[in-house]
Every structure is written in C-alpha cells, then in structure tokens.
Scaffold this active site. Sequence first.
Site, mmCIF file in Angstrom:
data_model
loop_
_atom_site.group_PDB
_atom_site.id
_atom_site.type_symbol
_atom_site.label_atom_id
_atom_site.label_comp_id
_atom_site.label_asym_id
_atom_site.label_seq_id
_atom_site.Cartn_x
_atom_site.Cartn_y
_atom_site.Cartn_z
ATOM 1 C CD GLN A 40 -2.888 -1.140 2.304
ATOM 2 O OE1 GLN A 40 -2.610 -0.527 3.337
ATOM 3 N NE2 GLN A 40 -3.968 -1.889 2.197
ATOM 4 C CG ASN A 41 5.312 3.213 0.454
ATOM 5 O OD1 ASN A 41 5.457 3.977 -0.491
ATOM 6 N ND2 ASN A 41 5.890 3.407 1.622
ATOM 7 C CB ILE A 42 1.397 5.415 -3.374
ATOM 8 C CG1 ILE A 42 1.580 6.698 -2.546
ATOM 9 C CG2 ILE A 42 0.101 4.694 -3.022
ATOM 10 C CD1 ILE A 42 0.565 7.785 -2.871
ATOM 11 C CB THR A 140 5.005 7.190 -0.778
ATOM 12 O OG1 THR A 140 6.166 6.509 -0.276
ATOM 13 C CG2 THR A 140 5.434 8.337 -1.686
#
Length: 164
Positions: A40-42, A140
């Site tokens: 889920q880190n963008i 992020t």
Amino acid sequence: MERLFHPWKPVYDENSRILILGSFPSPKSRENNFYYGHPQNIFWKTVAKVLNEEEPLPTPEERRKFLLNSRIAVWDVLESCEIIGARDDSIQNPTANDFSEIFHHASIQKVFTTGKKGSQLYERLCYPVNGIKAEYLPSTSPANRALQAKPEFLEKWECIKQYL
C-alpha cells in the site's frame, strides 16, 4: 525494544542524480526485501507517474532497474535504531547511515527526504556531518493517505524532475 540494523545497501550508480531517503525500512519492506515494499506504499506509483513511466513490477530487480534507469538513488537515513513496527514516531537511539560513498561516486544534485521523521532525522544527524541540505517530500506510506488524495501531494513530488 530490539535494535534493528538496515538490511540493504543503497541503490545508486555513477549516473544517479538525486538521492531519496526514507527513515528506516518497515517490517513489510524488510519482509519483501526491498525499499518501499509495503503493497500500500505508493512510492513506486508516485515516482512512475511524475516521470511519465510505467510503474515497475514489484520485484527488487525490476525496481532497482527502474531507479537506476531514472537516475535515482535510494537509501534510508538510518543505519540502525530501535523502532516499534513501522511507527517512525517510536524511533529511539538512531544511528545515521554514512552517505559519503554515494556523494563521492554518484552525480547527486539534490537530496530528498520522505516523511516528517526522515526529514527531522536527516536534519539532526546527517546535515551537520555532510553539510548537504535535503528537501522534504511528503510520505508515500499508507499512514499518509489523507494528504496523498490531495493534488498538492503529487505537485510536491514533481520537483524531483528538475534534477534528473
């Protein structure tokens, strides 16, 4: 709390023009064996969007190739620390990484730090040693979802292009 040590070497080569630093790898990143490894880190989506590139496949090899082809170096501010899970606010007894090898061998034009804690740690532990200012970029991490939904999030990341 247990003391943890950074598990990887920095990603860079002689063509790297910017250095992006997080604070310390999350448990999920350590489990996935690479930087910004939480699904889920963008980070990867954000950098790809800013550079108008395809997001790399989620393997260390493809992500490393993406960074080097984009002339981006990545590492973290801390070599070791005591931390609870992925909570940067729990970091105690931090020891900074030594960036001199990167600065000596790469063509770094600008240093960026992601997230407030990474920025604070760099300012406190690294800037007095290397004299190189870092520019803050919003995190992020999944913990920063509220800001990531706003247009100014991507606008702040757009600044990396001018150094590449």
